[in-house]
Design a protein around this motif. Structure first.
Motif, PDB file in Angstrom:
ATOM      1  N   ALA A 288       7.447  -8.884   8.877  1.00  0.00           N
ATOM      2  CA  ALA A 288       8.361  -9.770   9.525  1.00  0.00           C
ATOM      3  C   ALA A 288       8.395  -9.523  11.140  1.00  0.00           C
ATOM      4  CB  ALA A 288       9.548  -9.410   8.775  1.00  0.00           C
ATOM      5  N   ALA A 289       8.239  -8.289  11.435  1.00  0.00           N
ATOM      6  CA  ALA A 289       8.278  -8.179  12.827  1.00  0.00           C
ATOM      7  C   ALA A 289       7.314  -8.795  13.635  1.00  0.00           C
ATOM      8  CB  ALA A 289       8.306  -6.505  13.134  1.00  0.00           C
ATOM      9  N   ALA A 290       5.792  -8.594  13.095  1.00  0.00           N
ATOM     10  CA  ALA A 290       4.792  -9.282  13.881  1.00  0.00           C
ATOM     11  C   ALA A 290       5.180 -10.899  13.896  1.00  0.00           C
ATOM     12  CB  ALA A 290       3.597  -8.881  13.136  1.00  0.00           C
ATOM     13  N   HIS A 291       5.699 -11.133  12.756  1.00  0.00           N
ATOM     14  CA  HIS A 291       6.038 -12.513  12.679  1.00  0.00           C
ATOM     15  C   HIS A 291       7.327 -13.241  13.325  1.00  0.00           C
ATOM     16  CE1 HIS A 291       6.482 -16.790  10.439  1.00  0.00           C
ATOM     17  NE2 HIS A 291       5.078 -16.625  10.265  1.00  0.00           N
ATOM     18  N   SER A 292       8.134 -12.284  13.847  1.00  0.00           N
ATOM     19  CA  SER A 292       9.175 -12.684  14.589  1.00  0.00           C
ATOM     20  C   SER A 292      10.307 -13.079  13.543  1.00  0.00           C
ATOM     21  CB  SER A 292       9.051 -13.599  15.734  1.00  0.00           C
ATOM     22  OG  SER A 292       8.173 -13.115  16.731  1.00  0.00           O
ATOM     23  N   GLY A 293      10.340 -12.523  12.526  1.00  0.00           N
ATOM     24  CA  GLY A 293      11.279 -12.709  11.383  1.00  0.00           C
ATOM     25  C   GLY A 293      11.028 -13.868  10.438  1.00  0.00           C
ATOM     26  N   PRO A 294      11.829 -14.302   9.535  1.00  0.00           N
ATOM     27  CA  PRO A 294      13.324 -13.564   9.346  1.00  0.00           C
ATOM     28  C   PRO A 294      13.156 -12.120   8.612  1.00  0.00           C
ATOM     29  CG  PRO A 294      12.715 -15.194   7.654  1.00  0.00           C
ATOM     30  CD  PRO A 294      11.728 -15.319   8.675  1.00  0.00           C
ATOM     31  N   ASP A 295      14.063 -11.353   8.813  1.00  0.00           N
ATOM     32  CA  ASP A 295      13.853  -9.928   8.187  1.00  0.00           C
ATOM     33  C   ASP A 295      13.880  -9.758   6.851  1.00  0.00           C
ATOM     34  OD1 ASP A 295      14.079  -8.726  10.939  1.00  0.00           O
ATOM     35  OD2 ASP A 295      16.261  -8.477  10.669  1.00  0.00           O
ATOM     36  N   PRO A 296      13.165  -8.881   6.228  1.00  0.00           N
ATOM     37  CA  PRO A 296      12.939  -8.756   4.876  1.00  0.00           C
ATOM     38  C   PRO A 296      14.227  -8.395   4.199  1.00  0.00           C
ATOM     39  CG  PRO A 296      11.662  -7.135   5.834  1.00  0.00           C
ATOM     40  CD  PRO A 296      12.302  -7.746   6.777  1.00  0.00           C
ATOM     41  N   VAL A 297      14.346  -8.746   2.732  1.00  0.00           N
ATOM     42  CA  VAL A 297      15.517  -8.422   2.126  1.00  0.00           C
ATOM     43  C   VAL A 297      15.149  -7.573   0.636  1.00  0.00           C
ATOM     44  CG1 VAL A 297      17.435  -9.403   0.494  1.00  0.00           C
ATOM     45  CG2 VAL A 297      16.633 -10.617   2.351  1.00  0.00           C
ATOM     46  N   VAL A 298      15.975  -6.439   0.663  1.00  0.00           N
ATOM     47  CA  VAL A 298      15.429  -5.459  -0.456  1.00  0.00           C
ATOM     48  C   VAL A 298      16.463  -5.767  -1.387  1.00  0.00           C
ATOM     49  CG1 VAL A 298      15.479  -3.088  -1.219  1.00  0.00           C
ATOM     50  CG2 VAL A 298      14.784  -3.713   1.336  1.00  0.00           C
ATOM     51  N   THR A 299      15.638  -6.409  -2.499  1.00  0.00           N
ATOM     52  CA  THR A 299      16.815  -7.135  -3.670  1.00  0.00           C
ATOM     53  C   THR A 299      17.181  -6.302  -4.724  1.00  0.00           C
ATOM     54  OG1 THR A 299      15.007  -7.653  -5.086  1.00  0.00           O
ATOM     55  CG2 THR A 299      15.431  -9.196  -3.120  1.00  0.00           C
ATOM     56  N   GLY A 300      16.412  -5.028  -5.078  1.00  0.00           N
ATOM     57  CA  GLY A 300      16.844  -4.241  -5.773  1.00  0.00           C
ATOM     58  C   GLY A 300      16.349  -4.853  -7.413  1.00  0.00           C
ATOM     59  N   GLU A 301      15.634  -5.975  -7.402  1.00  0.00           N
ATOM     60  CA  GLU A 301      15.342  -6.528  -8.745  1.00  0.00           C
ATOM     61  C   GLU A 301      13.850  -5.600  -9.012  1.00  0.00           C
ATOM     62  OE1 GLU A 301      14.470 -10.914  -8.301  1.00  0.00           O
ATOM     63  OE2 GLU A 301      14.858 -10.351  -6.129  1.00  0.00           O
ATOM     64  N   TYR A 302      13.689  -5.887 -10.406  1.00  0.00           N
ATOM     65  CA  TYR A 302      12.472  -5.102 -10.836  1.00  0.00           C
ATOM     66  C   TYR A 302      11.542  -5.837 -11.633  1.00  0.00           C
ATOM     67  CZ  TYR A 302      14.883  -3.607 -14.752  1.00  0.00           C
ATOM     68  OH  TYR A 302      15.643  -3.775 -15.837  1.00  0.00           O
ATOM     69  N   ARG A 303      10.341  -5.599 -11.756  1.00  0.00           N
ATOM     70  CA  ARG A 303       9.529  -6.447 -12.869  1.00  0.00           C
ATOM     71  C   ARG A 303       9.086  -5.217 -13.746  1.00  0.00           C
ATOM     72  NH1 ARG A 303       5.252  -9.525  -8.665  1.00  0.00           N
ATOM     73  NH2 ARG A 303       4.621  -7.506  -8.948  1.00  0.00           N
ATOM     74  N   PRO A 304       9.360  -5.396 -15.031  1.00  0.00           N
ATOM     75  CA  PRO A 304       9.039  -4.393 -15.806  1.00  0.00           C
ATOM     76  C   PRO A 304       7.539  -3.874 -15.760  1.00  0.00           C
ATOM     77  CG  PRO A 304      10.559  -6.128 -16.726  1.00  0.00           C
ATOM     78  CD  PRO A 304      10.200  -6.653 -15.823  1.00  0.00           C
ATOM     79  N   GLY A 305       6.823  -4.855 -15.898  1.00  0.00           N
ATOM     80  CA  GLY A 305       5.443  -4.267 -15.930  1.00  0.00           C
ATOM     81  C   GLY A 305       4.930  -3.635 -14.734  1.00  0.00           C
ATOM     82  N   ASP A 306       5.618  -3.475 -13.479  1.00  0.00           N
ATOM     83  CA  ASP A 306       5.106  -2.726 -12.421  1.00  0.00           C
ATOM     84  C   ASP A 306       5.049  -1.469 -12.228  1.00  0.00           C
ATOM     85  OD1 ASP A 306       4.742  -4.989 -10.555  1.00  0.00           O
ATOM     86  OD2 ASP A 306       6.876  -5.018  -9.821  1.00  0.00           O
ATOM     87  N   VAL A 307       4.037  -0.942 -11.675  1.00  0.00           N
ATOM     88  CA  VAL A 307       3.794   0.711 -11.397  1.00  0.00           C
ATOM     89  C   VAL A 307       4.516   0.975 -10.460  1.00  0.00           C
ATOM     90  CG1 VAL A 307       1.399   0.683 -12.678  1.00  0.00           C
ATOM     91  CG2 VAL A 307       1.764   0.462 -10.209  1.00  0.00           C
ATOM     92  N   ARG A 308       5.012   2.338 -10.366  1.00  0.00           N
ATOM     93  CA  ARG A 308       5.991   2.763  -9.181  1.00  0.00           C
ATOM     94  C   ARG A 308       5.231   3.152  -7.866  1.00  0.00           C
ATOM     95  NH1 ARG A 308      10.275   2.380  -6.312  1.00  0.00           N
ATOM     96  NH2 ARG A 308      11.149   4.241  -5.512  1.00  0.00           N
TER      97      ARG A 308
END
Ligand code: UD1
Length: 352
Positions: A288-308
């Motif tokens: 996002a910084a290199a692209h000059s935005g927009p800033d990321p959003v940390v959503t707290g969503e999760y996908r059950p199949g994802d590894v940590r």
């Protein structure tokens, strides 16, 4: 050398073709031009022949005088539904089996195989005083309350991660991962039976120019990059602290060149990674910084199949192949923020 390159029109295959030719090798470039990867009715790029590796006679013609096969052709992504299973099995596993049989007929005894870190499933975890372990799946109650780490089964404390070496047992968790493990197993059995050599390169999270735009089958780098191109914030799942290793596609191509030029004995699997682990939230911030935005959003969503966390040890590739990635995540992602992406309009689910 004369190299047969499958998947030569794809994101990674295109870079491998370029580096192999620049190194003076003769590349026989083939690709099925799957609609799921290239869109409908797209002709192969110049110098690439449309070949289905599942058709033995088509392969026999291509394998004449080949010293080494560099096998990149595959249906990728994690799989969206069980309906994708036949496509992974057909293109990735039947395709590899037909290729190995054709290589034997042609007397070609060397294979470089595109594999993936997904064969490991979860990464490795540790706490001080405990041995490395692969933990049980995270529990939903933890994820729902925003606790995303694995817990030590004895103490309940969060487990820290450690790098995965190639001897870690494989534990595929997706259809794609299952197909990559099967490819490795077919190739290993072939190497033993025919006294041939296979170098399986377990790519970590690949990114770089020519990466396909976002689809339901895309990895996170393409999703973040496509969001930024559309003027939207990258959406970071969990707390953004999940660790990966992002390796630039030019380094992936360099690893393939090194593997093609350096024969090994029997079946050897190697992690191909940058060696510089990075949190997903940091990937989003850098892009996002290199692209000059927009800033990321940390959503707290999760996908059950994802590894940590899944982080590679790049040590063995360095020792056996002399390979060290040259592009770190900071400059690589800054470049990727402006790199062209590959259109995938109308791509959809892979057909078989
Ligand atoms: C990915 C690929 C896998 C490939 C491997 C190595 C997919 C789905 N997975 O695995 O096939 O072999 O890299 O190159 O293609 N995330 C977000 N926001 C999003 C999407 C994902 O924060 O919009 C997070 C996920 O929750 C996860 C991380 O990013 O924690 C990585 O996701 P992703 O790239 O999809 O999967 P990998 O497990 O890294």
């Amino acid at each position: 050398m004369r190299v047969l390159l499958t998947g030569a029109a794809g994101f990674i295959g295109s870079h491998i073709r370029h580096i192999m030719e620049a190194a003076g090798h003769e590349v026989v470039a083939i690709d099925l031009m799957l609609t799921a990867a290239h869109g409908p009715a797209v002709n192969p790029p110049e110098g690439v022949e449309r070949i289905d590796i599942r058709v033995p006679a088509a392969l026999d013609n291509q394998l004449t005088g080949i010293d080494v096969v560099c096998h990149q052709a595959a249906v990728v992504g994690a799989g969206v539904s069980a309906q994708d299973a036949p496509a992974y099995a057909s293109h990735n596993d039947l395709g590899t089996a037909v290729l190995l049989a054709a290589m034997t007929r042609a007397g070609c005894r060397r294979l470089v195989l595109a594999s993936s870190m997904v064969v490991y499933g979860e990464g490795l975890y540790c706490t001080s005083g405990f041995e490395s372990r692969v933990p049980a799946p995270r529990i939903r109650a933890d994820l729902d309350r925003g606790f995303f780490e694995h817990r030590d089964p004895q103490t309940g404390e969060a487990l820290g991660w450690e790098p995965v070496g190639e001897d870690t047992p494989v534990r595929p968790r997706s259809l794609y991962a299952a197909s990559k493990v099967a490819q490795e197993h077919y190739a290993a059995a072939w190497a033993t039976a025919t006294e041939s050599a296979v170098t399986a390169l377990r790519y970590h999270n690949v990114y770089g120019d020519g990466m396909p735009r976002d689809t339901p089958y895309s990895g996170v780098a393409a999703l973040f990059r496509s969001a930024l191109a559309a003027g939207q914030s990258p959406r970071v799942f969990e707390d953004g602290c999940q660790m990966r290793d992002f390796v630039h596609v030019r380094d992936i191509a360099a690893a393939n060149l090194a593997a093609a030029e350096r024969p090994m004995q029997g079946f050897v699997a190697l992690n191909i990674a940058s060696g510089r682990p990075i949190a997903i939230g940091e990937v989003a911030r850098l892009l996002a910084a290199a692209h000059s935005g927009p800033d990321p959003v940390v959503t707290g969503e999760y996908r059950p199949g994802d590894v940590r966390h899944i982080v590679a040890s790049p040590e063995r590739a360095h020792q056996l192949l002399g390979f060290t990635a040259s592009i770190g995540p900071e400059p690589g992602l800054a470049e990727f923020a402006h790199s062209p992406l590959r259109a995938t309009a109308g791509a959809g689910a892979p057909a078989w």
